[in-house]
Design a protein around this motif. Sequence first.
Motif, PDB file in Angstrom:
ATOM      1  N   GLN A 146       3.677 -13.552  17.642  1.00 16.79           N
ATOM      2  CA  GLN A 146       2.519 -14.205  18.223  1.00 16.79           C
ATOM      3  C   GLN A 146       1.788 -13.192  19.093  1.00 16.79           C
ATOM      4  O   GLN A 146       2.417 -12.464  19.852  1.00 16.79           O
ATOM      5  CB  GLN A 146       3.019 -15.385  19.057  1.00 16.79           C
ATOM      6  N   ASP A 147       0.464 -13.094  18.945  1.00 13.72           N
ATOM      7  CA  ASP A 147      -0.319 -12.279  19.873  1.00 13.72           C
ATOM      8  C   ASP A 147      -1.550 -13.072  20.293  1.00 13.72           C
ATOM      9  O   ASP A 147      -1.660 -14.256  19.956  1.00 13.72           O
ATOM     10  CB  ASP A 147      -0.634 -10.885  19.305  1.00 13.72           C
ATOM     11  N   ARG A 171      -4.443 -13.151  19.194  1.00 13.90           N
ATOM     12  CA  ARG A 171      -5.244 -13.638  18.058  1.00 13.90           C
ATOM     13  C   ARG A 171      -4.586 -14.809  17.343  1.00 13.90           C
ATOM     14  O   ARG A 171      -5.234 -15.543  16.620  1.00 13.90           O
ATOM     15  CB  ARG A 171      -5.483 -12.515  17.053  1.00 13.90           C
ATOM     16  N   ILE A 195       0.956 -13.554  13.648  1.00  9.66           N
ATOM     17  CA  ILE A 195       0.879 -12.357  12.810  1.00  9.66           C
ATOM     18  C   ILE A 195       2.118 -12.320  11.922  1.00  9.66           C
ATOM     19  O   ILE A 195       3.243 -12.463  12.396  1.00  9.66           O
ATOM     20  CB  ILE A 195       0.844 -11.063  13.662  1.00  9.66           C
ATOM     21  N   ARG A 244       0.211  -6.299   7.428  1.00  8.72           N
ATOM     22  CA  ARG A 244       0.198  -7.305   8.478  1.00  8.72           C
ATOM     23  C   ARG A 244      -0.941  -8.282   8.214  1.00  8.72           C
ATOM     24  O   ARG A 244      -2.062  -7.866   7.923  1.00  8.72           O
ATOM     25  CB  ARG A 244       0.036  -6.647   9.848  1.00  8.72           C
ATOM     26  N   LEU A 270      -2.925 -12.002   9.573  1.00 13.10           N
ATOM     27  CA  LEU A 270      -3.185 -12.966  10.632  1.00 13.10           C
ATOM     28  C   LEU A 270      -3.364 -14.331   9.974  1.00 13.10           C
ATOM     29  O   LEU A 270      -4.187 -14.485   9.062  1.00 13.10           O
ATOM     30  CB  LEU A 270      -4.452 -12.581  11.406  1.00 13.10           C
ATOM     31  N   THR A 277      -4.900 -17.764   9.755  1.00 11.73           N
ATOM     32  CA  THR A 277      -6.152 -18.298  10.289  1.00 11.73           C
ATOM     33  C   THR A 277      -6.042 -19.795  10.551  1.00 11.73           C
ATOM     34  O   THR A 277      -5.145 -20.460  10.045  1.00 11.73           O
ATOM     35  CB  THR A 277      -7.327 -18.046   9.314  1.00 11.73           C
ATOM     36  N   ALA A 286      -4.632  -8.347   9.223  1.00 10.78           N
ATOM     37  CA  ALA A 286      -4.574  -8.267  10.681  1.00 10.78           C
ATOM     38  C   ALA A 286      -5.060  -6.917  11.184  1.00 10.78           C
ATOM     39  O   ALA A 286      -5.481  -6.791  12.323  1.00 10.78           O
ATOM     40  CB  ALA A 286      -3.147  -8.521  11.172  1.00 10.78           C
TER      41      ALA A 286
END
Length: 134
Positions: A68-69, A71, A74, A86, A88, A90, A99
């Motif tokens: 988790q970041d 954004r 991930i 990588r 992300l 959405t 990502a």
Amino acid sequence: MRTFDRSRAAGAFLLLSACSDPATQTADTNVLAQVEAEQAKTAEDAGNILCARGQGALQRSCTVEQAQDDRGLILTLRHADGGFHRLLVTRDGRGVVAADGAEPARVTIPDAGSIDVAIGDGRYRLPATIKGGA
């Protein structure tokens, strides 16, 4: 000077003949199929996903790491050789996007329970919940 040992040559011929026995080949094929099925089940139980490079067949040989970041979620998809991509996850219905890096992720829906993601020369099948209208 080498001499020809007929008994040794005859033994080798018999051994080679035994290898080409159709009954042995069928048994070997059945054992191989069973071992491959067990390996696939083990990989699935270990959380591996289907993946491939280029036009190769999808095999359950990649791992997924989640982090988790700021954004969001991930996913790091790792090939057995150490290569990775990588993604992300959405929240806008696209599924996933790259990502990082310059290559975009292309997402398709092969069935109701998964998405296929192509990025660079990597292809991945990820479990997914497909919502209506997707």
